[in-house]
Design a protein around this motif. Structure first.
Motif, PDB file in Angstrom:
ATOM      1  N   PRO A  84      43.607  50.615  40.523  1.00 41.86           N
ATOM      2  CA  PRO A  84      43.817  49.933  39.154  1.00 41.86           C
ATOM      3  C   PRO A  84      46.016  50.953  39.527  1.00 41.86           C
ATOM      4  CG  PRO A  84      42.495  51.243  38.363  1.00 41.86           C
ATOM      5  CD  PRO A  84      42.419  51.253  39.979  1.00 41.86           C
ATOM      6  N   GLY A  85      46.534  50.088  39.297  1.00 41.00           N
ATOM      7  CA  GLY A  85      47.873  50.814  39.690  1.00 41.00           C
ATOM      8  C   GLY A  85      47.949  51.139  38.766  1.00 41.00           C
ATOM      9  N   LEU A  86      50.028  51.446  38.805  1.00 37.05           N
ATOM     10  CA  LEU A  86      50.842  52.030  37.920  1.00 37.05           C
ATOM     11  C   LEU A  86      51.287  52.130  36.850  1.00 37.05           C
ATOM     12  CD1 LEU A  86      53.030  52.982  40.120  1.00 37.05           C
ATOM     13  CD2 LEU A  86      50.646  54.634  39.465  1.00 37.05           C
ATOM     14  N   HIS A  87      50.248  50.596  35.771  1.00 36.30           N
ATOM     15  CA  HIS A  87      50.767  49.779  34.545  1.00 36.30           C
ATOM     16  C   HIS A  87      49.020  48.702  34.358  1.00 36.30           C
ATOM     17  CE1 HIS A  87      54.430  50.346  35.407  1.00 36.30           C
ATOM     18  NE2 HIS A  87      54.658  49.462  36.405  1.00 36.30           N
ATOM     19  N   LYS A  88      49.028  48.777  33.425  1.00 31.62           N
ATOM     20  CA  LYS A  88      48.187  48.457  32.341  1.00 31.62           C
ATOM     21  C   LYS A  88      47.598  47.336  32.694  1.00 31.62           C
ATOM     22  CE  LYS A  88      48.076  47.478  28.253  1.00 31.62           C
ATOM     23  NZ  LYS A  88      48.240  47.285  26.850  1.00 31.62           N
ATOM     24  N   GLY A  89      46.359  47.134  32.706  1.00 35.78           N
ATOM     25  CA  GLY A  89      45.676  45.965  34.020  1.00 35.78           C
ATOM     26  C   GLY A  89      46.600  45.204  34.556  1.00 35.78           C
ATOM     27  N   HIS A  90      46.812  45.978  36.085  1.00 36.67           N
ATOM     28  CA  HIS A  90      47.580  45.818  37.262  1.00 36.67           C
ATOM     29  C   HIS A  90      46.574  46.340  38.339  1.00 36.67           C
ATOM     30  CE1 HIS A  90      52.344  44.275  35.730  1.00 36.67           C
ATOM     31  NE2 HIS A  90      50.941  44.510  35.243  1.00 36.67           N
ATOM     32  N   ILE A  91      46.307  45.863  39.232  1.00 38.15           N
ATOM     33  CA  ILE A  91      45.559  45.840  39.839  1.00 38.15           C
ATOM     34  C   ILE A  91      46.605  46.341  42.124  1.00 38.15           C
ATOM     35  CG2 ILE A  91      43.857  45.079  42.002  1.00 38.15           C
ATOM     36  CD1 ILE A  91      42.250  44.217  39.899  1.00 38.15           C
ATOM     37  N   ARG A  92      46.160  46.853  42.333  1.00 39.93           N
ATOM     38  CA  ARG A  92      46.621  47.064  43.419  1.00 39.93           C
ATOM     39  C   ARG A  92      46.384  47.138  44.998  1.00 39.93           C
ATOM     40  NH1 ARG A  92      50.674  52.965  45.236  1.00 39.93           N
ATOM     41  NH2 ARG A  92      50.535  52.270  47.297  1.00 39.93           N
ATOM     42  N   VAL A  93      46.167  46.417  45.424  1.00 45.85           N
ATOM     43  CA  VAL A  93      45.411  45.888  46.998  1.00 45.85           C
ATOM     44  C   VAL A  93      46.131  46.099  48.279  1.00 45.85           C
ATOM     45  CG1 VAL A  93      44.145  44.150  47.458  1.00 45.85           C
ATOM     46  CG2 VAL A  93      44.669  43.683  46.218  1.00 45.85           C
ATOM     47  N   GLU A  94      45.170  47.747  48.765  1.00 48.19           N
ATOM     48  CA  GLU A  94      45.784  47.706  49.802  1.00 48.19           C
ATOM     49  C   GLU A  94      45.317  46.842  51.165  1.00 48.19           C
ATOM     50  OE1 GLU A  94      48.125  49.349  50.658  1.00 48.19           O
ATOM     51  OE2 GLU A  94      49.271  50.696  48.533  1.00 48.19           O
ATOM     52  N   HIS A  95      46.264  46.329  52.119  1.00 50.90           N
ATOM     53  CA  HIS A  95      45.527  45.636  53.600  1.00 50.90           C
ATOM     54  C   HIS A  95      46.029  46.900  54.726  1.00 50.90           C
ATOM     55  CE1 HIS A  95      44.742  41.735  51.575  1.00 50.90           C
ATOM     56  NE2 HIS A  95      45.189  42.207  51.034  1.00 50.90           N
ATOM     57  N   PHE A  96      45.698  47.547  54.507  1.00 54.40           N
ATOM     58  CA  PHE A  96      45.723  48.542  55.704  1.00 54.40           C
ATOM     59  C   PHE A  96      45.700  47.931  57.023  1.00 54.40           C
ATOM     60  CE2 PHE A  96      43.103  51.172  52.503  1.00 54.40           C
ATOM     61  CZ  PHE A  96      44.821  52.084  52.102  1.00 54.40           C
ATOM     62  N   GLY A  97      44.774  47.214  57.196  1.00 53.86           N
ATOM     63  CA  GLY A  97      45.425  46.540  58.207  1.00 53.86           C
ATOM     64  C   GLY A  97      46.787  46.069  59.314  1.00 53.86           C
ATOM     65  N   LEU A  98      46.849  44.987  57.616  1.00 55.41           N
ATOM     66  CA  LEU A  98      48.661  44.222  58.020  1.00 55.41           C
ATOM     67  C   LEU A  98      49.611  45.017  57.579  1.00 55.41           C
ATOM     68  CD1 LEU A  98      47.018  40.885  56.308  1.00 55.41           C
ATOM     69  CD2 LEU A  98      46.901  41.428  58.990  1.00 55.41           C
ATOM     70  N   ARG A  99      48.864  46.852  57.359  1.00 58.10           N
ATOM     71  CA  ARG A  99      50.100  47.402  56.698  1.00 58.10           C
ATOM     72  C   ARG A  99      51.090  46.800  54.871  1.00 58.10           C
ATOM     73  NH1 ARG A  99      52.860  50.424  61.864  1.00 58.10           N
ATOM     74  NH2 ARG A  99      50.330  50.568  62.680  1.00 58.10           N
ATOM     75  N   MET A 100      50.061  45.474  54.692  1.00 61.59           N
ATOM     76  CA  MET A 100      50.565  45.372  53.667  1.00 61.59           C
ATOM     77  C   MET A 100      50.608  45.575  52.076  1.00 61.59           C
ATOM     78  SD  MET A 100      50.584  41.244  53.013  1.00 61.59           S
ATOM     79  CE  MET A 100      48.505  41.262  52.307  1.00 61.59           C
ATOM     80  N   THR A 101      50.785  45.543  50.786  1.00 61.33           N
ATOM     81  CA  THR A 101      50.813  46.120  50.126  1.00 61.33           C
ATOM     82  C   THR A 101      50.681  44.787  49.072  1.00 61.33           C
ATOM     83  OG1 THR A 101      50.780  48.667  50.087  1.00 61.33           O
ATOM     84  CG2 THR A 101      50.494  47.925  47.951  1.00 61.33           C
ATOM     85  N   LYS A 102      49.688  44.402  47.653  1.00 60.77           N
ATOM     86  CA  LYS A 102      49.968  43.373  46.750  1.00 60.77           C
ATOM     87  C   LYS A 102      49.766  43.726  45.434  1.00 60.77           C
ATOM     88  CE  LYS A 102      50.972  39.146  45.407  1.00 60.77           C
ATOM     89  NZ  LYS A 102      52.031  38.705  45.880  1.00 60.77           N
ATOM     90  N   PHE A 103      50.541  43.716  44.764  1.00 67.73           N
ATOM     91  CA  PHE A 103      50.091  44.099  43.254  1.00 67.73           C
ATOM     92  C   PHE A 103      49.561  43.258  42.142  1.00 67.73           C
ATOM     93  CE2 PHE A 103      52.601  47.661  45.172  1.00 67.73           C
ATOM     94  CZ  PHE A 103      51.744  48.518  44.298  1.00 67.73           C
ATOM     95  N   ILE A 104      48.761  43.149  41.669  1.00 67.91           N
ATOM     96  CA  ILE A 104      48.362  41.838  40.661  1.00 67.91           C
ATOM     97  C   ILE A 104      47.789  41.864  40.019  1.00 67.91           C
ATOM     98  CG2 ILE A 104      46.388  40.537  40.309  1.00 67.91           C
ATOM     99  CD1 ILE A 104      45.433  40.585  43.502  1.00 67.91           C
ATOM    100  N   SER A 105      48.714  41.561  38.653  1.00 64.71           N
ATOM    101  CA  SER A 105      49.284  41.230  36.978  1.00 64.71           C
ATOM    102  C   SER A 105      47.614  41.123  36.647  1.00 64.71           C
ATOM    103  CB  SER A 105      49.765  40.689  36.066  1.00 64.71           C
ATOM    104  OG  SER A 105      49.982  41.089  35.175  1.00 64.71           O
TER     105      SER A 105
END
Length: 402
Positions: free
Chosen positions: A187-208
């Protein structure tokens, strides 16, 4: 929120768990003979990373079962003391354990990393609040608290990452398991949001993902696809974790339901959902990696492109010719003026289980689904790859009296 970690030197490398009933002392608790009366209470069920095994935590220890063929492969029974979390690392000797039940063997704010080859704890994590979940990769240990997630290196138990989340009482978190990808979804910091961490790519993606709070999430083995459900329990959505694109949406039903589990098949052709409505639904997926034969396990390359198309006209190019498609409403031609559910994709196949307990579904070999219930029951069923419909029960085992 802070944590403390203690380690034991000389941790043995992971090995496969063998078939035996152990009477080796398990920390301070005393062991009981295997022939004693089985009056245990089932507290938790969890699949291993490839769904070939599952572990159960009980009021008197824990047990591990193999799915194909179904059999108990390992157990530790205690005279007293329960486990609320038992997390396997594939089929090796490393387990993550958290106390649970009315008489927890360890405090619920503590994670014990147990090496059963050495019959001892090789690491311990303590927190100021209860642990909601633990997830394992071959190189990482992830501990989920209600508002924070800690990621540790499995080799030396050093802290790698700390992630803040919205309130997460369900302990939602999932990991990729291919060696050359390292993806975490939570879960992200907002209701219904998802945080995706691509550690190998050092990339963070947030999905509503949803307007409501999240109820269940899962990743494919390489972390490129994410499936989600909210507390409404009506829609399941599939996303591309690289760019956050919503690839497909399927409908479990119209009325609200509690989703217990979501599983993606290894070939990414099928999705299974279990809920409190007493039905396990199977949906046909029309997303796959570009250039891959959908009948095979798809590439674990982090950079692979995902093919998707929201138009139903593209279904034939995305789904193997020997599989069916999800039925739509007979009123779908009126979708412009009618509510959204009339044009939704409904389940391709179904299997009915009792509504009185929680069931967790996963995919077995070929076109089979395995289902484990908190009443101590195990089902194996198969579905018709072309026609779908009601699944056929192939096996039923009552492995533990709840």
């Amino acid at each position: 929120m802070t944590s403390s970690v203690s380690t034991s030197r000389g941790a043995h490398p992971p090995m496969r768990l063998g078939t035996h009933t152990s009477s080796i002392p398990f920390g301070k608790p005393q062991m009981e003979a295997a022939g004693d009366i089985d009056d245990t209470e089932l507290l938790t069920v969890s699949w291993n990373q490839d769904y070939q095994c599952f572990a159960v935590g009980t009021s008197r220890g824990f047990r591990i079962y193999s799915c194909e063929p179904f059999k108990e492969t390992f157990r530790r029974d205690l005279k007293s003391g329960g486990f609320g979390i038992v997390e396997m690392l594939f089929r090796c000797n490393i387990l993550a354990l958290v106390g649970g039940g009315e008489n927890p063997v360890y405090p619920p704010n503590k994670v014990m990393i147990w090496d059963d080859h050495q019959s001892r704890c090789i690491g311990e994590f303590s927190f100021r609040s209860d642990v909601r979940a633990v997830k394992l990769r071959r190189d990482q240990i992830v501990v989920v608290l209600e508002h924070k997630i800690y990621v540790y290196n499995l080799t030396d138990l050093k802290l790698l990452h700390q992630i803040e989340t919205v309130a997460n009482p369900r302990g939602l978190c999932c990991l990729s398991h291919r060696p050359n990808t390292s993806v975490l979804a939570c879960p992200g910091l907002h209701k219904g949001h998802i945080r995706v961490e691509h550690f190998g790519l050092r990339m963070t993606k947030f999905i509503s993902a949803h307007d409501s709070q999240l109820a269940c999430i899962t990743l494919t083995m390489d972390g490129l696809l994410l499936a989600t459900a909210s507390v409404k329990g009506t829609l399941i959505r599939i996303f591309n974790t690289m760019d956050g694109t919503r690839l497909q949406e399927v409908r479990r039903g119209v009325d609200k339901a509690e989703i217990y589990s979501i599983a993606l098949s290894p070939n990414v052709q099928w999705l299974a959902v279990s809920s409190d409505k007493g039905t396990v639904h199977i949906f046909s997926l029309r997303v796959r990696v570009d250039g891959e034969d959908p009948s095979n396990h798809y590439s674990s390359d982090q950079g692979s492109a995902i093919v998707h198309q929201n138009s139903s006209n593209s279904l034939d190019s995305l789904v193997s010719s020997n599989t069916g498609s999800n039925p739509g409403s007979s009123l779908s031609f009126m979708k412009v003026v009618l509510p959204k559910y009339f044009s939704s994709e409904w389940s391709f196949a179904q299997f009915h289980v009792p509504e009185i307990t929680r069931f967790f579904a996963a995919f077995g070999a070929q076109n089979t689904v395995v289902i484990v219930g908190m009443d101590g029951s195990f089902y194996r069923c198969s579905f018709d790859l072309v026609n779908g419909g009601e699944m056929l029960q192939q096996e039923y085992v009552r492995f533990l009296k709840a």
